[in-house]
Design a protein around this motif. Structure first.
Motif, PDB file in Angstrom:
ATOM      1  N   SER A 228      98.635  27.147  35.344  1.00 37.48           N
ATOM      2  CA  SER A 228      99.066  27.044  33.954  1.00 37.48           C
ATOM      3  C   SER A 228      99.974  25.830  33.790  1.00 37.48           C
ATOM      4  O   SER A 228     100.529  25.306  34.761  1.00 37.48           O
ATOM      5  N   MET A 229     100.145  25.384  32.538  1.00 39.56           N
ATOM      6  CA  MET A 229     100.991  24.221  32.288  1.00 39.56           C
ATOM      7  C   MET A 229     102.413  24.451  32.775  1.00 39.56           C
ATOM      8  O   MET A 229     103.051  23.544  33.345  1.00 39.56           O
ATOM      9  N   GLU A 230     102.927  25.664  32.548  1.00 36.26           N
ATOM     10  CA  GLU A 230     104.289  25.962  32.975  1.00 36.26           C
ATOM     11  C   GLU A 230     104.424  25.865  34.497  1.00 36.26           C
ATOM     12  O   GLU A 230     105.407  25.310  35.013  1.00 36.26           O
ATOM     13  N   VAL A 231     103.432  26.382  35.201  1.00 35.47           N
ATOM     14  CA  VAL A 231     103.500  26.394  36.669  1.00 35.47           C
ATOM     15  C   VAL A 231     103.315  24.999  37.239  1.00 35.47           C
ATOM     16  O   VAL A 231     104.069  24.570  38.116  1.00 35.47           O
ATOM     17  N   TRP A 232     102.318  24.250  36.740  1.00 37.17           N
ATOM     18  CA  TRP A 232     102.108  22.929  37.344  1.00 37.17           C
ATOM     19  C   TRP A 232     103.225  21.953  36.969  1.00 37.17           C
ATOM     20  O   TRP A 232     103.553  21.051  37.738  1.00 37.17           O
ATOM     21  N   THR A 233     103.830  22.160  35.786  1.00 36.58           N
ATOM     22  CA  THR A 233     104.971  21.320  35.434  1.00 36.58           C
ATOM     23  C   THR A 233     106.158  21.597  36.351  1.00 36.58           C
ATOM     24  O   THR A 233     106.797  20.673  36.876  1.00 36.58           O
ATOM     25  N   ALA A 234     106.449  22.871  36.556  1.00 34.17           N
ATOM     26  CA  ALA A 234     107.576  23.246  37.418  1.00 34.17           C
ATOM     27  C   ALA A 234     107.341  22.813  38.863  1.00 34.17           C
ATOM     28  O   ALA A 234     108.254  22.303  39.531  1.00 34.17           O
TER      29      ALA A 234
ATOM     30  N   THR B 231     105.409  20.385  39.885  1.00 34.03           N
ATOM     31  CA  THR B 231     105.436  18.923  39.977  1.00 34.03           C
ATOM     32  C   THR B 231     106.853  18.429  40.186  1.00 34.03           C
ATOM     33  O   THR B 231     107.125  17.575  41.044  1.00 34.03           O
ATOM     34  N   VAL B 232     107.774  18.974  39.392  1.00 32.63           N
ATOM     35  CA  VAL B 232     109.184  18.589  39.522  1.00 32.63           C
ATOM     36  C   VAL B 232     109.723  19.021  40.887  1.00 32.63           C
ATOM     37  O   VAL B 232     110.372  18.242  41.594  1.00 32.63           O
TER      38      VAL B 232
ATOM     39  N   ALA C 108     109.783  16.414  48.237  1.00 29.97           N
ATOM     40  CA  ALA C 108     109.258  15.281  49.000  1.00 29.97           C
ATOM     41  C   ALA C 108     110.284  14.156  49.083  1.00 29.97           C
ATOM     42  O   ALA C 108     110.446  13.519  50.131  1.00 29.97           O
ATOM     43  N   GLY C 109     110.989  13.911  47.979  1.00 30.34           N
ATOM     44  CA  GLY C 109     112.014  12.872  47.974  1.00 30.34           C
ATOM     45  C   GLY C 109     113.158  13.194  48.914  1.00 30.34           C
ATOM     46  O   GLY C 109     113.642  12.320  49.650  1.00 30.34           O
ATOM     47  N   TYR C 110     113.593  14.450  48.913  1.00 25.33           N
ATOM     48  CA  TYR C 110     114.678  14.849  49.805  1.00 25.33           C
ATOM     49  C   TYR C 110     114.232  14.793  51.260  1.00 25.33           C
ATOM     50  O   TYR C 110     114.995  14.371  52.142  1.00 25.33           O
ATOM     51  N   ALA C 111     112.985  15.200  51.520  1.00 23.87           N
ATOM     52  CA  ALA C 111     112.450  15.133  52.881  1.00 23.87           C
ATOM     53  C   ALA C 111     112.405  13.695  53.374  1.00 23.87           C
ATOM     54  O   ALA C 111     112.706  13.411  54.541  1.00 23.87           O
ATOM     55  N   LEU C 112     112.013  12.768  52.489  1.00 24.91           N
ATOM     56  CA  LEU C 112     111.972  11.359  52.866  1.00 24.91           C
ATOM     57  C   LEU C 112     113.367  10.862  53.216  1.00 24.91           C
ATOM     58  O   LEU C 112     113.548  10.116  54.196  1.00 24.91           O
TER      59      LEU C 112
ATOM     60  N   THR D 110      97.343  17.294  38.733  1.00 24.11           N
ATOM     61  CA  THR D 110      98.350  18.183  38.158  1.00 24.11           C
ATOM     62  C   THR D 110      98.833  19.228  39.165  1.00 24.11           C
ATOM     63  O   THR D 110      99.924  19.769  39.023  1.00 24.11           O
ATOM     64  N   ALA D 111      98.020  19.503  40.183  1.00 26.13           N
ATOM     65  CA  ALA D 111      98.378  20.500  41.198  1.00 26.13           C
ATOM     66  C   ALA D 111      99.007  19.857  42.430  1.00 26.13           C
ATOM     67  O   ALA D 111      99.283  20.553  43.411  1.00 26.13           O
ATOM     68  N   LEU D 112      99.248  18.545  42.383  1.00 27.21           N
ATOM     69  CA  LEU D 112      99.773  17.849  43.555  1.00 27.21           C
ATOM     70  C   LEU D 112     101.126  18.408  43.991  1.00 27.21           C
ATOM     71  O   LEU D 112     101.378  18.613  45.186  1.00 27.21           O
ATOM     72  N   GLY D 113     102.008  18.663  43.035  1.00 19.16           N
ATOM     73  CA  GLY D 113     103.311  19.236  43.374  1.00 19.16           C
ATOM     74  C   GLY D 113     103.174  20.598  44.032  1.00 19.16           C
ATOM     75  O   GLY D 113     103.879  20.910  45.002  1.00 19.16           O
TER      76      GLY D 113
END
Length: 211
Positions: free
Chosen positions: A9-15, A17-18, A24-28, A104-107
């Motif tokens: 759903s839009m709510e799930v993939w938006t959340a 993604t963030v 990923a940024g913190y892991a890097l 959209t499902a990448l996150g």
């Protein structure tokens, strides 16, 4: 275990993604201090191996197939934070260049595969080494890989349920059942790769990775 577009759903993939981008940024950032400079090319090589290995599918019951995940192997070799970065890079390349997994499902895929898979596998591997007092490292590697892929599949089932794609009572048993079987192949590949590197004591594995 790549979630395609249209299942969340839009709510799930938006959340996700963030959350996935933040993780990923913190892991890097953690990897820059945890991974020694000479290990960076080895980590890139491991990522290439995992990417190639995921292209090889093996049959399971019902005419379906599974493929190698690699999160546990990367975590065993380089630690969970570096493994999260390696797996995130693999997932991004697959989604953007090969359309394997939705944009959209990448996150969500990063959270399930790169984060849950890496940390679950690493935790089980370290617990296994402590329990076995450094013996039977192959068994610890197998258990780590099996738990890694099963834990990641549970994350996928939960996100699908939250999106209304399938009730959790149906999604969870289905994902657990199939990935328990796929995890056997995952465990065997991880066990063989870890044993090979241990025996050869190659520079791919950081010092103490198999201790």
């Amino acid at each position: 275990m790549h979630i395609p577009d249209g299942y969340l759903s839009m709510e799930v993939w938006t959340a996700t993604t963030v959350a996935g981008a933040a993780a990923a940024g913190y892991a890097l950032r953690r990897t820059r201090t945890a991974l020694a400079q000479p290990q960076v090319p080895a980590a890139a090589l491991a990522g290439a191996f995992i990417f190639a290995a995921q292209m090889l599918n093996f049959p399971i019951a019902g005419g379906t197939s599974g493929h190698f995940l690699g999160s546990a192997l990367a975590a065993i070799l380089f630690g969970p934070w570096a493994a999260a970065v390696i797996m995130s890079a693999v997932l991004i390349i697959q989604a953007v260049l090969f359309h394997d997994g939705g944009i959209t499902a990448l996150g969500a895929n990063i959270l399930c595969t790169a984060i849950i898979g890496s940390f679950a596998g690493y935790g089980v591997y370290q617990a296994g080494l402590r329990l076995l007092k450094g013996r039977l490292q192959a068994a610890a590697s197998f258990a780590a890989a099996w738990v890694s892929i099963v834990a990641a599949s549970c994350g996928v089932a939960l996100l699908l349920a939250l999106s209304g794609a399938a009730p959790l009572s149906a999604a969870l048993p289905a994902m657990l059942g199939w990935h328990a079987l796929i995890g056997i192949g995952e465990g065997l590949i991880t066990m063989a790769a870890a044993a090979y590197l241990t025996e050869r004591r190659t520079s791919l594995a950081p010092e103490g990775a198999f201790a």
